[in-house]
Design a protein around this motif. Sequence first.
Motif, mmCIF file in Angstrom:
data_model
loop_
_atom_site.group_PDB
_atom_site.id
_atom_site.type_symbol
_atom_site.label_atom_id
_atom_site.label_comp_id
_atom_site.label_asym_id
_atom_site.label_seq_id
_atom_site.Cartn_x
_atom_site.Cartn_y
_atom_site.Cartn_z
ATOM 1 N N ALA A 12 71.394 -74.395 35.422
ATOM 2 C CA ALA A 12 71.771 -75.098 34.193
ATOM 3 C C ALA A 12 72.903 -76.062 34.496
ATOM 4 O O ALA A 12 73.813 -75.753 35.258
ATOM 5 C CB ALA A 12 72.211 -74.089 33.140
ATOM 6 N N ARG A 13 72.826 -77.234 33.890
ATOM 7 C CA ARG A 13 73.903 -78.220 34.008
ATOM 8 C C ARG A 13 74.648 -78.241 32.692
ATOM 9 O O ARG A 13 74.051 -78.319 31.639
ATOM 10 C CB ARG A 13 73.339 -79.601 34.346
ATOM 11 N N HIS A 14 75.963 -78.145 32.777
ATOM 12 C CA HIS A 14 76.807 -78.104 31.585
ATOM 13 C C HIS A 14 77.824 -79.235 31.637
ATOM 14 O O HIS A 14 78.400 -79.492 32.684
ATOM 15 C CB HIS A 14 77.581 -76.773 31.527
ATOM 16 N N PRO A 15 78.089 -79.892 30.494
ATOM 17 C CA PRO A 15 79.152 -80.903 30.474
ATOM 18 C C PRO A 15 80.480 -80.234 30.821
ATOM 19 O O PRO A 15 80.705 -79.095 30.458
ATOM 20 C CB PRO A 15 79.153 -81.419 29.041
ATOM 21 N N THR A 52 75.520 -74.418 37.036
ATOM 22 C CA THR A 52 75.606 -72.965 37.158
ATOM 23 C C THR A 52 74.243 -72.461 37.606
ATOM 24 O O THR A 52 73.222 -72.866 37.057
ATOM 25 C CB THR A 52 75.967 -72.310 35.813
ATOM 26 N N ARG A 53 74.234 -71.603 38.598
ATOM 27 C CA ARG A 53 72.994 -70.979 39.054
ATOM 28 C C ARG A 53 73.059 -69.508 38.691
ATOM 29 O O ARG A 53 74.074 -68.853 38.890
ATOM 30 C CB ARG A 53 72.841 -71.133 40.559
ATOM 31 N N GLN A 82 75.744 -64.906 38.769
ATOM 32 C CA GLN A 82 75.954 -66.300 38.405
ATOM 33 C C GLN A 82 77.008 -66.900 39.303
ATOM 34 O O GLN A 82 77.934 -66.208 39.721
ATOM 35 C CB GLN A 82 76.420 -66.434 36.957
ATOM 36 N N GLY A 83 76.859 -68.171 39.551
ATOM 37 C CA GLY A 83 77.855 -68.852 40.363
ATOM 38 C C GLY A 83 77.727 -70.345 40.243
ATOM 39 O O GLY A 83 76.690 -70.876 39.846
#
Length: 172
Positions: free
Chosen positions: A35-38, A47-48, A63-64
């Motif tokens: 996921a890509r987050h602003p 975040t993976r 998660q990392g």
Amino acid sequence: MDARLDLYDHGMTIAVKGRIHVVRYDTTSVFQETARHPHGSARAATTRAYALTDVEGKRIVLQGRPEDSDAEEWGSEIRRAVTHAQVPLAWAALERGERLAFGDVWLTLEQVGSAAVSARWPQVQQIESENGTIRLNIDGSWHRLGPTGATLPNPFVFRTLVERLRADGMRS
């Protein structure tokens, strides 16, 4: 990530919240999500997340962020080790005539499909994953195999098998 990972030849242990989980590479299901987050500015943070199944059937989520941790390293090692352990077993099952399920998507030596569509390997011109969906180019026309997203277990094992089955189908 607030967990400790210890990687071994045939599996790993994950210590999280005072409990140790044992994961075997040959039997685990790994669900992968990126996921890509602003992040306050023009740049975005990635975040993976990897959800793995331990030997007791419990799901553990790791998660990392590759930019500020070793998530890329352990993620890469999990993908490599699970692929190495599961592809030979999966291939042997296919050769025995079994149908392998990856969530809603299935594979045999002759075909790939889901509830919505199926095709023989020589018909499959291209396969891709886009926005979490598996799509097939069958005889020049694109078809969606169904809702997969983060519900496709072991997508890297799936991809390895598909590449080999497509190559074999092209030679048929």
